[in-house]
Design a protein around this motif. Sequence first.
Motif, PDB file in Angstrom:
ATOM      1  N   THR A  43       0.938  -1.204  -0.043  1.00 30.92           N
ATOM      2  CA  THR A  43      -0.035  -0.028   0.028  1.00 30.92           C
ATOM      3  C   THR A  43       0.794   1.378   0.199  1.00 30.92           C
ATOM      4  O   THR A  43       0.799   2.096  -0.689  1.00 30.92           O
ATOM      5  N   PHE A  44       1.876   1.320   0.868  1.00 28.47           N
ATOM      6  CA  PHE A  44       2.550   2.773   1.059  1.00 28.47           C
ATOM      7  C   PHE A  44       3.740   2.738   0.235  1.00 28.47           C
ATOM      8  O   PHE A  44       4.529   3.547   0.110  1.00 28.47           O
ATOM      9  N   GLY A  45       4.286   1.523  -0.496  1.00 25.75           N
ATOM     10  CA  GLY A  45       5.179   1.442  -1.267  1.00 25.75           C
ATOM     11  C   GLY A  45       4.647   1.491  -2.740  1.00 25.75           C
ATOM     12  O   GLY A  45       4.906   2.502  -3.530  1.00 25.75           O
ATOM     13  N   TRP A  46       4.471   0.327  -3.339  1.00 27.94           N
ATOM     14  CA  TRP A  46       4.168   0.150  -4.471  1.00 27.94           C
ATOM     15  C   TRP A  46       2.904   0.914  -5.041  1.00 27.94           C
ATOM     16  O   TRP A  46       3.019   1.788  -6.131  1.00 27.94           O
ATOM     17  N   PHE A  47       1.827   0.938  -4.369  1.00 34.65           N
ATOM     18  CA  PHE A  47       0.545   1.334  -4.760  1.00 34.65           C
ATOM     19  C   PHE A  47       0.741   2.767  -4.642  1.00 34.65           C
ATOM     20  O   PHE A  47       0.261   3.865  -5.381  1.00 34.65           O
ATOM     21  N   LEU A  48       1.335   3.475  -3.505  1.00 37.03           N
ATOM     22  CA  LEU A  48       1.482   5.031  -3.490  1.00 37.03           C
ATOM     23  C   LEU A  48       2.268   5.477  -4.765  1.00 37.03           C
ATOM     24  O   LEU A  48       2.388   6.273  -5.147  1.00 37.03           O
ATOM     25  N   ARG A  49       3.172   4.580  -5.145  1.00 37.85           N
ATOM     26  CA  ARG A  49       4.221   4.960  -6.332  1.00 37.85           C
ATOM     27  C   ARG A  49       3.197   5.185  -7.461  1.00 37.85           C
ATOM     28  O   ARG A  49       3.609   6.080  -8.357  1.00 37.85           O
ATOM     29  N   LEU A  50       2.397   4.137  -7.801  1.00 34.25           N
ATOM     30  CA  LEU A  50       1.571   4.281  -8.823  1.00 34.25           C
ATOM     31  C   LEU A  50       0.608   5.390  -8.777  1.00 34.25           C
ATOM     32  O   LEU A  50       0.454   6.323 -10.037  1.00 34.25           O
ATOM     33  N   VAL A  51       0.092   5.913  -7.589  1.00 31.68           N
ATOM     34  CA  VAL A  51      -0.795   7.004  -7.418  1.00 31.68           C
ATOM     35  C   VAL A  51       0.119   8.148  -7.988  1.00 31.68           C
ATOM     36  O   VAL A  51      -0.127   9.185  -8.473  1.00 31.68           O
ATOM     37  N   ALA A  52       1.423   8.281  -7.230  1.00 29.40           N
ATOM     38  CA  ALA A  52       2.096   9.356  -7.537  1.00 29.40           C
ATOM     39  C   ALA A  52       2.436   9.674  -9.289  1.00 29.40           C
ATOM     40  O   ALA A  52       2.506  10.888  -9.653  1.00 29.40           O
TER      41      ALA A  52
ATOM     42  N   VAL B 199       0.669   8.676 -11.681  1.00 31.33           N
ATOM     43  CA  VAL B 199      -0.543   9.198 -12.610  1.00 31.33           C
ATOM     44  C   VAL B 199      -0.887  10.544 -12.105  1.00 31.33           C
ATOM     45  O   VAL B 199      -1.276  11.310 -12.937  1.00 31.33           O
ATOM     46  N   VAL B 200      -0.608  10.984 -10.779  1.00 30.22           N
ATOM     47  CA  VAL B 200      -0.786  12.266 -10.604  1.00 30.22           C
ATOM     48  C   VAL B 200       0.215  13.137 -11.254  1.00 30.22           C
ATOM     49  O   VAL B 200      -0.094  14.444 -11.648  1.00 30.22           O
ATOM     50  N   PHE B 201       1.324  12.758 -11.506  1.00 31.36           N
ATOM     51  CA  PHE B 201       2.334  13.480 -11.976  1.00 31.36           C
ATOM     52  C   PHE B 201       2.000  13.714 -13.553  1.00 31.36           C
ATOM     53  O   PHE B 201       2.225  14.650 -14.149  1.00 31.36           O
ATOM     54  N   PHE B 202       1.749  12.581 -14.328  1.00 30.62           N
ATOM     55  CA  PHE B 202       1.379  12.894 -15.535  1.00 30.62           C
ATOM     56  C   PHE B 202       0.258  13.708 -15.767  1.00 30.62           C
ATOM     57  O   PHE B 202      -0.082  14.369 -17.092  1.00 30.62           O
ATOM     58  N   THR B 203      -0.885  13.328 -15.017  1.00 33.36           N
ATOM     59  CA  THR B 203      -2.022  14.342 -15.083  1.00 33.36           C
ATOM     60  C   THR B 203      -1.921  15.679 -14.806  1.00 33.36           C
ATOM     61  O   THR B 203      -2.357  16.565 -15.334  1.00 33.36           O
TER      62      THR B 203
ATOM     63  N   GLY C 278      -3.802  -6.032 -10.537  1.00 38.05           N
ATOM     64  CA  GLY C 278      -3.784  -4.550 -11.510  1.00 38.05           C
ATOM     65  C   GLY C 278      -5.215  -4.154 -11.666  1.00 38.05           C
ATOM     66  O   GLY C 278      -5.360  -2.646 -11.675  1.00 38.05           O
ATOM     67  N   THR C 279      -6.146  -4.632 -11.724  1.00 34.84           N
ATOM     68  CA  THR C 279      -7.705  -4.404 -11.684  1.00 34.84           C
ATOM     69  C   THR C 279      -7.978  -3.370 -10.672  1.00 34.84           C
ATOM     70  O   THR C 279      -8.514  -2.213 -10.624  1.00 34.84           O
ATOM     71  N   ALA C 280      -7.549  -4.019  -9.444  1.00 33.71           N
ATOM     72  CA  ALA C 280      -7.938  -3.305  -8.031  1.00 33.71           C
ATOM     73  C   ALA C 280      -6.762  -2.154  -8.018  1.00 33.71           C
ATOM     74  O   ALA C 280      -7.526  -0.960  -7.675  1.00 33.71           O
ATOM     75  N   SER C 281      -5.574  -2.174  -8.266  1.00 32.02           N
ATOM     76  CA  SER C 281      -4.714  -0.861  -8.330  1.00 32.02           C
ATOM     77  C   SER C 281      -5.254   0.127  -9.234  1.00 32.02           C
ATOM     78  O   SER C 281      -5.557   1.233  -8.999  1.00 32.02           O
ATOM     79  N   SER C 282      -5.682  -0.174 -10.424  1.00 32.14           N
ATOM     80  CA  SER C 282      -6.065   0.974 -11.449  1.00 32.14           C
ATOM     81  C   SER C 282      -7.558   1.531 -10.923  1.00 32.14           C
ATOM     82  O   SER C 282      -7.538   2.574 -11.077  1.00 32.14           O
ATOM     83  N   THR C 283      -8.276   0.784 -10.581  1.00 37.01           N
ATOM     84  CA  THR C 283      -9.443   1.063  -9.953  1.00 37.01           C
ATOM     85  C   THR C 283      -9.334   2.123  -8.982  1.00 37.01           C
ATOM     86  O   THR C 283     -10.100   3.365  -8.827  1.00 37.01           O
ATOM     87  N   GLY C 284      -8.269   1.605  -7.936  1.00 35.55           N
ATOM     88  CA  GLY C 284      -8.224   2.568  -6.692  1.00 35.55           C
ATOM     89  C   GLY C 284      -7.633   3.804  -7.282  1.00 35.55           C
ATOM     90  O   GLY C 284      -7.908   4.978  -6.926  1.00 35.55           O
ATOM     91  N   VAL C 285      -6.507   3.895  -8.051  1.00 40.20           N
ATOM     92  CA  VAL C 285      -5.826   4.881  -8.586  1.00 40.20           C
ATOM     93  C   VAL C 285      -6.829   5.903  -9.191  1.00 40.20           C
ATOM     94  O   VAL C 285      -6.750   7.226  -9.109  1.00 40.20           O
ATOM     95  N   PHE C 286      -7.820   5.548 -10.170  1.00 43.10           N
ATOM     96  CA  PHE C 286      -8.492   6.239 -10.838  1.00 43.10           C
ATOM     97  C   PHE C 286      -9.347   7.022  -9.969  1.00 43.10           C
ATOM     98  O   PHE C 286      -9.562   8.290 -10.090  1.00 43.10           O
ATOM     99  N   PHE C 287     -10.011   6.439  -8.984  1.00 37.03           N
ATOM    100  CA  PHE C 287     -10.885   7.307  -7.816  1.00 37.03           C
ATOM    101  C   PHE C 287     -10.002   8.338  -7.085  1.00 37.03           C
ATOM    102  O   PHE C 287     -10.644   9.426  -7.151  1.00 37.03           O
ATOM    103  N   ILE C 288      -8.930   7.958  -6.801  1.00 33.57           N
ATOM    104  CA  ILE C 288      -7.971   8.664  -5.932  1.00 33.57           C
ATOM    105  C   ILE C 288      -7.739  10.032  -6.867  1.00 33.57           C
ATOM    106  O   ILE C 288      -7.734  11.115  -6.312  1.00 33.57           O
ATOM    107  N   VAL C 289      -7.117   9.849  -8.008  1.00 33.45           N
ATOM    108  CA  VAL C 289      -6.824  10.776  -9.015  1.00 33.45           C
ATOM    109  C   VAL C 289      -8.242  11.822  -9.370  1.00 33.45           C
ATOM    110  O   VAL C 289      -7.967  12.995  -9.487  1.00 33.45           O
ATOM    111  N   MET C 290      -9.275  11.032  -9.469  1.00 33.25           N
ATOM    112  CA  MET C 290     -10.363  12.005  -9.856  1.00 33.25           C
ATOM    113  C   MET C 290     -10.715  12.884  -8.582  1.00 33.25           C
ATOM    114  O   MET C 290     -11.286  13.993  -8.782  1.00 33.25           O
TER     115      MET C 290
END
Length: 267
Positions: A32-41, A43-47, A116-128
């Motif tokens: 959660t605080f390593g890999w997933f947080l990296r994915l959120v960062a 997507v936020v960067f590119f957005t 991957g499905t769970a991560s992308s869904t979670g990232v989607f809602f967080i970034v939105m």
Amino acid sequence: MKAALKWFDVLMMSTRIGFRDLAAIYTWRTWTFGWFLRLVAQVVFFTAIGLMAGTEARVQYMAVGNSAAVACIEAMVVITATVRERSLGTLALQVAAPTSFVLTYIARGLYCLVIGTASSTGVFFIVMLIFGFPVSLGTALLVPLFMLLVGASSYCMGIAMGAIVCRAPATQWLALNLSYLSVMTFCGVNVPVGYWPSVIQRIADVLPLTHGLHSLRAFIGGRPAGEVVNGLLLELLVGVGWMAVGVLLLRWAVAGERRRGTIELSA
């Protein structure tokens, strides 16, 4: 009926082993605080780059595209699975088993698709939420299905690429990086597919993500249902095509390793 139940048991057991492999690498905290947080960062960067364009539509375009790309990135980790199986000595055991090694190989990596499905869904809602885009209840309920389909087609391509690197283990990370970066570059994540020359557009048509992402954007944008369904069907067709190629390549690769007596060698 007995044969079907046997295959189902093998599928479930292989999938469970795959998730146990994942649990040996990550705890819920490190993931959660390593890999997933990296994915959120990421997507936020590119957005955030979309903010430079000065339009809300561009920001949303990049937010949706990069969120969906997460499903592709994680699903394609399966590319490294054949090399890992060889390194651990389990590929030879799968080939020697009475059940098809193709089934066990595909099932052992399914955790990549699920995560991957769970991560992308979670990232989607967080970034939105971060960028202030409203998400309706209908979108919230159906976005995971779009991410699942995009991830599944990417997983199928990963199976094919994994069969190739089985014969050249040293290229596994090169193959993984080139695969998902090519998809992120050419399949409409940050710029429309139409931006590229016609040759690249034709290649993008047979890559994962292109049609599924277009369908997701059409759904979020409230465009006609026919456009949404058409994109989903095309994404499904791409996935089926890659899976067929992957199964053939995997059988060819393993048959070659058996003839040379090298299937048990460490990568």
